[in-house]
Scaffold this active site. Structure first.
Site, short mmCIF file in Angstrom:
data_model
loop_
_atom_site.label_atom_id
_atom_site.label_comp_id
_atom_site.label_asym_id
_atom_site.label_seq_id
_atom_site.Cartn_x
_atom_site.Cartn_y
_atom_site.Cartn_z
N LYS A 8 0.84 -1.20 0.00
CA LYS A 8 0.00 0.00 0.00
C LYS A 8 0.88 1.25 0.00
O LYS A 8 0.66 2.16 -0.79
CB LYS A 8 -0.90 -0.03 1.24
N GLU B 71 10.97 -4.65 3.74
CA GLU B 71 11.00 -6.07 3.35
C GLU B 71 10.58 -6.23 1.88
O GLU B 71 11.21 -6.97 1.11
CB GLU B 71 10.07 -6.89 4.25
N GLY C 226 -4.37 -1.78 5.60
CA GLY C 226 -3.65 -2.94 5.07
C GLY C 226 -4.26 -4.25 5.53
O GLY C 226 -4.52 -5.15 4.73
N ARG C 227 -4.59 -4.36 6.84
CA ARG C 227 -5.09 -5.63 7.37
C ARG C 227 -6.55 -5.89 7.00
O ARG C 227 -7.13 -6.90 7.35
CB ARG C 227 -4.89 -5.67 8.88
N GLU D 167 -3.08 -5.74 15.58
CA GLU D 167 -2.63 -4.45 15.05
C GLU D 167 -3.77 -3.43 15.13
O GLU D 167 -3.55 -2.23 15.18
CB GLU D 167 -2.14 -4.59 13.61
N HIS E 97 -2.68 -31.76 20.54
CA HIS E 97 -1.42 -32.48 20.81
C HIS E 97 -0.28 -31.52 21.02
O HIS E 97 0.89 -31.88 20.92
CB HIS E 97 -1.13 -33.44 19.65
N LYS F 138 10.87 0.39 13.16
CA LYS F 138 11.37 0.63 11.80
C LYS F 138 12.48 1.68 11.82
O LYS F 138 13.52 1.51 11.20
CB LYS F 138 10.22 1.11 10.90
O1 F6P Z 1 2.91 -3.60 10.07
C1 F6P Z 1 2.84 -2.30 9.62
C2 F6P Z 1 2.21 -2.29 8.25
O2 F6P Z 1 2.06 -0.97 7.83
C3 F6P Z 1 0.88 -3.03 8.18
O3 F6P Z 1 -0.18 -2.28 8.70
C4 F6P Z 1 0.78 -3.30 6.71
O4 F6P Z 1 -0.19 -4.27 6.41
C5 F6P Z 1 2.22 -3.77 6.43
O5 F6P Z 1 3.04 -2.97 7.28
C6 F6P Z 1 2.64 -3.64 4.97
O6 F6P Z 1 2.49 -2.31 4.56
P1 F6P Z 1 2.50 -2.00 2.98
O7 F6P Z 1 1.32 -2.71 2.37
O8 F6P Z 1 2.38 -0.51 2.90
O9 F6P Z 1 3.79 -2.52 2.42
#
Ligand code: F6P
Length: 546
Positions: A204, A210, A265-266, A351, A382, A511
């Protein structure tokens, strides 16, 4: 919306819990006093049945919880969300994930238009990939899709794709890479051919370390293994609200699927973030997933609170964390295909609800979101069910079962799965007394003395609450409804706690520090500018990684 600690209903619930405790009320006793308890504590929506009778709650509990909802302005908050009000107050944005699957009646029509046009863009793209009209640089059809994303840009699509693997189209395999650990991307790429691999960069913000690192690694792999730079656009598309950054990465404008700041995002798997789902199972099934969510949206918007599944689930969660002392909640899907559902819910719930400041900036004075965890049943039995049954923690559980198995020839084995699902919630509720354990041991022929001693270790306290959700079958539609039910349950809790479910400022510090420590880890000099632990750890790695 008002603060819970200033709510009259909150005070009444506190005394109500004390009365229940002093009267020795247990869930088992509540079943004894109401022979029709099961009938009185259930609800349903198309394809989903909800049993909440195994809760430590009587009619007065539910009535007081509904009063709490009323004082918190829940009905008004629901209407505001569906009308596109800027309820995400710290980011000054609406929270309109419902618009992704339910055409809004009271909001600006531009939301519906944006969603409709993106679905069309997805549909056209998916059709081209599936038909082979979209090819790689050597003219071959795409055989593998790699989604590069993390958090909400990974967990939802990965969980849904896994759950709907029975609908996976034969010509495509879908992979999800999220961790910045190069092992994640490398182990995935080891199986793939650059000629027939399509990368979906899902982000987003297009600002996530990452995802940037993994996208760059994927691009290097593509170019180093024969990929034609001139046709790289055939192998990389993006889903983002940050079109400029996606273009700066080298994604062709026409290969960018839009996302908007009014979708968290979630809460975004219903948007173009769900592209890997649509590529995996087809647009028809993706639309069926959306239909399931719409059914839950309409139930949540239109159903009176005493029959409203997300409202009841949310209020019970507030009851356990605010009054009964629960600090975690177990999610136990008795369905192997739903084994990623607890991980998905961890982000959605924690979150959203892992907050300690109210929307007006005051410190929250009551417990907020619980720790959410779990795994598929029967495997959990288990692994951690020992703690659920005999541990010292009070952990409400959500059991999720599937009435009809897709494997008709194995219906008898599926009956074992359901029997375990129901026996676990029954055992949590009724437990086993020392006398019962002692009698059992005598009946097994044990001597009285040893039986008396061993019986102490076989007591199951019981009186542990649970909900049971039963899906008629696991299908795109029922899965969509299940996910949306939890989205709305989370919203209910946030309104009662007077917190913002849609921001996540807590992830910023890590971060920021990470970037600084990356510099220290990769610098020429030894590290001495931080605390001795951080310095020591960095220098240990520097010295052992020369
Ligand atoms: O964990 C922080 C966060 O901003 C989440 O809310 C989001 O889903 C994730 O990192 C990935 O963010 P993006 O879709 O902007 O890469």
């Amino acid at each position: 919306m008002t603060s819970p600690s200033r709510s009259k209903a909150w005070q009444k619930l506190a005394s109500h819990y004390l009365n229940l405790h002093q009267n020795g009320t247990t869930i088992a006793k509540l079943f004894k006093t109401d022979k029709d308890r099961f009938a009185h504590y259930q609800s349903s929506l198309e394809g989903v049945f909800f049993d909440y009778s195994k809760n430590l709650a009587d009619a007065q509990t539910m009535q007081l919880l509904r009063k709490l909802a009323e004082e918190a302005g829940l009905a008004e908050a629901i209407s505001a969300m569906y009308a596109g009000a800027k309820i995400n107050v710290t980011e000054d944005r609406p929270a309109l994930h419902v618009a992704l699957r339910t055409p809004l009646e009271n909001a600006d029509p531009s939301f519906n238009a944006a969603v409709a046009s993106t679905l069309k863009q997805m549909e056209a793209f998916v059709a081209r990939v599936h038909s082979g009209a979209w090819t790689g640089y050597s003219g071959k059809a795409i055989a593998d899709v790699v989604n590069i994303g993390i958090g909400g840009s990974d967990l939802g699509p990965a969980m849904v794709t896994e759950a709907l693997q029975r609908w996976q189209l034969p010509q495509l395999s879908t992979h999800f890479v999220s961790n910045v650990d190069p092992a994640h991307m490398r182990s995935t790429l080891a199986k793939l051919n650059p000629e027939t691999t399509l990368f979906v960069i899902a982000s987003k913000s297009f600002n996530t370390l990452e995802t940037h690192q993994n996208a760059a690694l994927a691009r290097r792999w593509y170019l180093e293994n024969g990929g034609d730079e001139a046709q790289i656009a055939q192998h990389f598309v993006a889903v983002s609200a940050n079109v400029d950054k996606a273009k700066a990465f080298g994604i062709a404008q026409e290969n960018i699927f839009p996302l908007w700041d009014w979708v968290g995002g979630r809460y975004s798997l219903w948007s173009a973030i769900g592209l890997p789902i649509a590529l995996s199972v087809g647009m028809e099934q993706f639309r069926s997933l959306l239909k399931g969510a719409r059914i839950a949206d309409e139930h949540f918007r239109d159903t009176p609170f005493d029959d409203n599944i997300p409202v009841i689930m949310g209020l019970l969660s507030v009851w356990y964390s605010g009054f009964v002392g629960a600090t975690s909640q177990a999610i136990l899907p008795y369905s192997q295909e739903l084994h990623l559902f607890p991980s998905f819910l961890q982000q959605l719930e924690m979150e959203s609800l892992g907050k300690s400041v109210e929307v007006d900036g005051n410190r929250l004075l009551v417990p907020s979101g619980p720790i959410v965890w779990g795994s598929a049943g029967t495997n959990g039995q288990h692994s951690f069910h020992q703690l659920l049954h005999q541990g010292t923690h009070y952990i409400p559980a959500d059991f999720i079962g599937i009435v009809k198995t897709a494997f008709a020839e194995d219906a008898d084995q599926h009956a074992h799965l359901l029997a375990n699902c129901f026996s676990q919630s029954q055992a949590l509720m009724q437990g086993k007394s020392q006398r019962q354990a002692f009698t059992e041991l005598l009946e097994q022929g044990k001597e009285e003395g040893p039986a008396y001693e061993l019986a102490k270790h076989k007591v199951i306290p019981g009186n542990k609450p649970s909900n049971t959700l039963l899906l008629d079958e696991l299908s795109p539609q029922t899965l969509g409804s299940l996910i949306a039910i939890y989205e709305h349950k989370v919203f209910v809790e946030s309104v009662i706690w007077h917190i913002n479910a849609f921001d996540q400022w807590g992830v910023e510090l890590g971060k920021q520090l990470g970037e600084t420590l990356y510099g220290a880890l990769t610098s020429e000099q030894d590290c001495a500018q931080f605390d001795s632990s951080t310095n020591g750890l960095i220098n240990h790695c520097r010295n052992n990684n020369a």
